[in-house]
Design a protein around this motif. Structure first.
Motif, PDB file in Angstrom:
ATOM      1  N   GLU A  41      -6.370  -3.885   3.354  1.00 44.22           N
ATOM      2  CA  GLU A  41      -6.991  -2.650   2.884  1.00 44.22           C
ATOM      3  C   GLU A  41      -7.071  -2.618   1.362  1.00 44.22           C
ATOM      4  OE1 GLU A  41      -8.604  -0.619   4.778  1.00 44.22           O
ATOM      5  OE2 GLU A  41      -8.029  -2.011   6.387  1.00 44.22           O
ATOM      6  N   GLN A  42      -6.063  -3.159   0.680  1.00 41.76           N
ATOM      7  CA  GLN A  42      -6.118  -3.233  -0.778  1.00 41.76           C
ATOM      8  C   GLN A  42      -7.270  -4.130  -1.237  1.00 41.76           C
ATOM      9  OE1 GLN A  42      -2.049  -4.592  -1.589  1.00 41.76           O
ATOM     10  NE2 GLN A  42      -1.608  -2.607  -2.566  1.00 41.76           N
ATOM     11  N   ASP A  85       2.398  -5.568   9.385  1.00 41.69           N
ATOM     12  CA  ASP A  85       2.162  -4.304   8.661  1.00 41.69           C
ATOM     13  C   ASP A  85       1.804  -4.578   7.206  1.00 41.69           C
ATOM     14  OD1 ASP A  85       2.683  -2.892  10.959  1.00 41.69           O
ATOM     15  OD2 ASP A  85       4.793  -2.498  10.443  1.00 41.69           O
ATOM     16  N   ALA A  86       2.536  -5.488   6.579  1.00 46.16           N
ATOM     17  CA  ALA A  86       2.247  -5.802   5.171  1.00 46.16           C
ATOM     18  C   ALA A  86       0.874  -6.459   5.027  1.00 46.16           C
ATOM     19  CB  ALA A  86       3.336  -6.728   4.621  1.00 46.16           C
ATOM     20  N   THR A 122      -1.750  -5.957   6.993  1.00 47.99           N
ATOM     21  CA  THR A 122      -2.751  -4.906   7.169  1.00 47.99           C
ATOM     22  C   THR A 122      -2.929  -4.100   5.893  1.00 47.99           C
ATOM     23  OG1 THR A 122      -2.229  -4.755   9.531  1.00 47.99           O
ATOM     24  CG2 THR A 122      -3.362  -2.881   8.533  1.00 47.99           C
ATOM     25  N   HIS A 123      -1.804  -3.790   5.239  1.00 46.39           N
ATOM     26  CA  HIS A 123      -1.880  -3.055   3.976  1.00 46.39           C
ATOM     27  C   HIS A 123      -2.591  -3.879   2.903  1.00 46.39           C
ATOM     28  CE1 HIS A 123      -0.767  -0.262   0.833  1.00 46.39           C
ATOM     29  NE2 HIS A 123      -0.167  -1.219   0.149  1.00 46.39           N
ATOM     30  N   ARG A 124      -2.311  -5.177   2.839  1.00 48.34           N
ATOM     31  CA  ARG A 124      -2.951  -6.021   1.828  1.00 48.34           C
ATOM     32  C   ARG A 124      -4.462  -6.138   2.097  1.00 48.34           C
ATOM     33  NH1 ARG A 124      -1.249  -9.613  -2.263  1.00 48.34           N
ATOM     34  NH2 ARG A 124       0.686  -8.423  -2.038  1.00 48.34           N
TER      35      ARG A 124
END
Length: 610
Positions: free
Chosen positions: A582-583, A575-576, A578-580
């Motif tokens: 996108e950033q 999850d982390a 995937t978020h990174r």
């Protein structure tokens, strides 16, 4: 050079010999052959560079001796004379040598090799690797003995069973950019360390294993050895002789021209020996490095095959590299070299001379100047002329003000702390799962020392005996080139050149503004005969294949992100991550730490689905 695979001991269920042969086929486009008896199976693929003697492998001597090897013996005639076997092939010479003198015979070899040899029908099988680890050799225990080979895929096919990730091997990739020592990315699979031999002795219960050095560690520098003009004459002869020997081939051999000083010097001697073809890699849109490579080729009077790497090709080649080599990456440099090797193979190039080894043997890395500065070699460490250090290896494009602060800050650190590659990943360590996270966050150990208490000599020993082999294997060497059917030949790693370097203290190779002082001294000598070389500058260039480059093509970055998203959650926090991703996509740029993380995750995602 070739490929080799072996199964020692009784045959067993699960060994896929066809898959092993296919795994090493790319290393030897001139043919794949097999040989076996009751206790040994050998598979060999061949890339021919000359046809001296009986070149067919595996070689069988008719008296129970059998051998196959991957590599080249550049002092073959000398070895033939030692053994009284004029005209013998390389593999025949290696087998006869170890039959007569044991593994100590390998100390006579100037070359690169991975050898599998059995001296007698009932004797042990020797798995030996050259002193610097230019040629790879892996092994793993099987239910009935040992599987070995030039390629991880071949060993896994012969061993059978599942390929389970090895946390220690993955940690080494994060920490040093490649597996070091005996480590590999897979549990139960090992490297034969550079300069070592693994002895596999049959027994009623299977096999007995032994691991030993066949070459002594780098010794202390000789007292009184200098870098005066007479010594530089000897170094020039050694490098020239090495280049001449490594140009020998029935096919086309090119010189890798990176635009740096090491490869330029190799190219200069090669040109004087009649070579006229250079090979270079640059990034799409990188006019600085591309133009420098063309300037070097023009100064040498060489034709240049220059490959321009695109973001899309980076992602395609990453998937190809990881799925075929079975080695995860943390940096994309090997991908660029693999793309260049594929271009070379399409053009009929069979061998490439490169500048590898000069930084390790002759103290070319910034870490040597850093250690020397901390030790007071350039004066009071608190009052050094920081501008004299120049641009560092990384961040050469950030300007002189940043460079001065960089050097001042590093030299001011504790003299016991060493700069570590793994520290780059600290900003993203929380995205890694244990034990990978702990490997990144653990405090830096004291700088390496040896029995003399000299950190510079200890650093060279570490670089040459541990890190060089890993670098040659994965980052710049065999897996990028040989598995595409092109042999990498580094002249600086010739035995006479290495002996010249190791006989002298590192302090003679380092100044405040540069390392590799003896190597650099060869350029003016070449320029006397080719004046255009005198006008070349060798300032550090910001040449790097990384995820920021991939981001120039949004479609290429999307594919890389898909590979990274497929990384198993046991290695990264999915999850982390995937978020990174996108950033990074939204910012249109990524840090060096994010580039390494995404490359590592993408590699593991590719492996999980191949």
């Amino acid at each position: 050079m070739c490929g080799v695979a072996a199964l020692v001991g009784a045959p067993h269920i699960g060994a896929d010999v066809d898959a092993a042969a296919a795994a090493i086929a790319g290393r030897g486009p001139d043919g794949v052959t097999r040989w076996s008896d009751e206790s040994l199976l050998l598979v060999s693929s061949r890339l021919g560079h000359w046809d001296e003697g009986t070149a067919q492998q595996p070689f069988v001597d008719g008296r129970g001796g059998v051998a196959a090897f991957n590599g080249e013996l550049f002092n073959l005639v000398e070895l033939q004379d030692v053994l009284g076997r004029p005209g013998a092939s390389e593999v025949e010479v290696l087998l006869a040598g170890v039959q007569a003198q044991g593994p100590e015979f390998l100390r006579r070899v100037d070359g690169q090799f991975a050898l599998v040899a059995r001296c007698t029908a009932e004797g042990p099988v020797l798995l030996a690797r050259d002193r610097f680890g230019i040629a790879p050799l892996y092994w793993a225990q099987t239910p009935g003995g040992v599987a070995a080979g030039s390629d991880l895929g071949a060993v896994l096919a012969l061993r059978g069973g599942d390929a389970t990730a090895n946390p220690a091997g993955l940690t080494a990739i994060l920490a040093e950019w490649a597996p070091t020592g005996e480590l590999t990315p897979f549990e139960g699979v090992h490297q034969v360390p550079p300069g070592h031999v693994v002895t596999v002795t049959p027994s009623p219960d299977g096999v007995v294993l032994g691991v030993a050095r066949w070459v002594p560690p780098i010794g202390d520098p000789r007292s009184g050895a200098t870098c005066d003009e007479a010594a530089l004459d000897a170094l020039e002869r050694a490098v020239r002789d090495s280049v001449r020997a490594r140009l020998r081939s029935t096919g086309t051999v090119a010189c890798l021209l990176s635009g740096g000083i090491d490869s330029t010097i190799v190219g200069g001697f090669a040109r004087e020996e009649g070579a006229d073809l250079g090979l270079a890699l640059c990034l799409q849109g990188d006019d600085l490095v591309g133009e420098r490579q063309r300037e070097v080729a023009d100064a040498l009077g060489m034709r240049l095959v220059q490959h321009e790497l695109t973001p899309g090709e980076v992602v395609d080649t990453l998937a190809h590299y990881v799925s075929t080599r079975r080695v995860p990456l943390v940096r994309l440099g090997p991908v660029g070299m693999t793309a260049l090797a594929r271009r070379a193979a399409r053009g009929g190039i069979r061998g490439v001379l490169s500048g590898e080894g000069a930084d390790e043997l002759f103290a070319g890395y910034d870490s040597y100047r850093l250690l020397a500065a901390r030790a007071g070699a350039f004066g009071d460490p608190k009052r050094l002329p920081w501008a004299a250090f120049g641009a560092p290896e990384f961040g050469a494009d950030r300007g002189p003000v940043w460079a001065r602060s960089y050097w001042r800050g590093l030299v001011a650190f504790s003299t016991g702390a060493g700069a570590r590659r793994v520290d780059i990943l600290r900003p993203v360590a929380d995205l890694l799962r244990p034990p990978l996270r702990e490997a990144v966050l653990e405090p830096a150990a004291a700088a390496p020392m040896d029995g003399t208490g000299d950190p510079l000599e200890a650093r060279r020993r570490l670089d040459v005996e541990n890190l060089l082999g890993a670098y040659l294997l994965t980052v710049q060497g065999d897996h990028a080139w040989m598995e595409e059917g092109v042999e990498l030949r580094p002249p600086y790693l010739a035995a006479p050149v290495a002996e010249w370097a190791s006989a002298r203290p590192v302090t003679q190779f380092v100044r405040i503004d540069q390392g590799k002082v003896p190597v650099r001294a060869l350029l003016p000598r070449l320029a006397q005969r080719r004046p255009a070389l005198a006008g070349l500058g060798f300032a550090k260039a910001a040449f790097r294949v990384d995820v920021s480059f991939v981001q120039r093509d949004p479609a290429a970055f999307d594919r890389l992100a898909e590979y990274a998203a497929a990384c198993p959650d046991r290695f990264v926090d999915h999850d982390a991550l995937t978020h990174r991703i996108e950033q990074v996509r939204a910012a249109g740029a990524c840090s060096e730490a994010e580039s390494e993380l995404l490359t590592f995750a993408a590699s593991l995602g590719i492996l999980a689905n191949s």
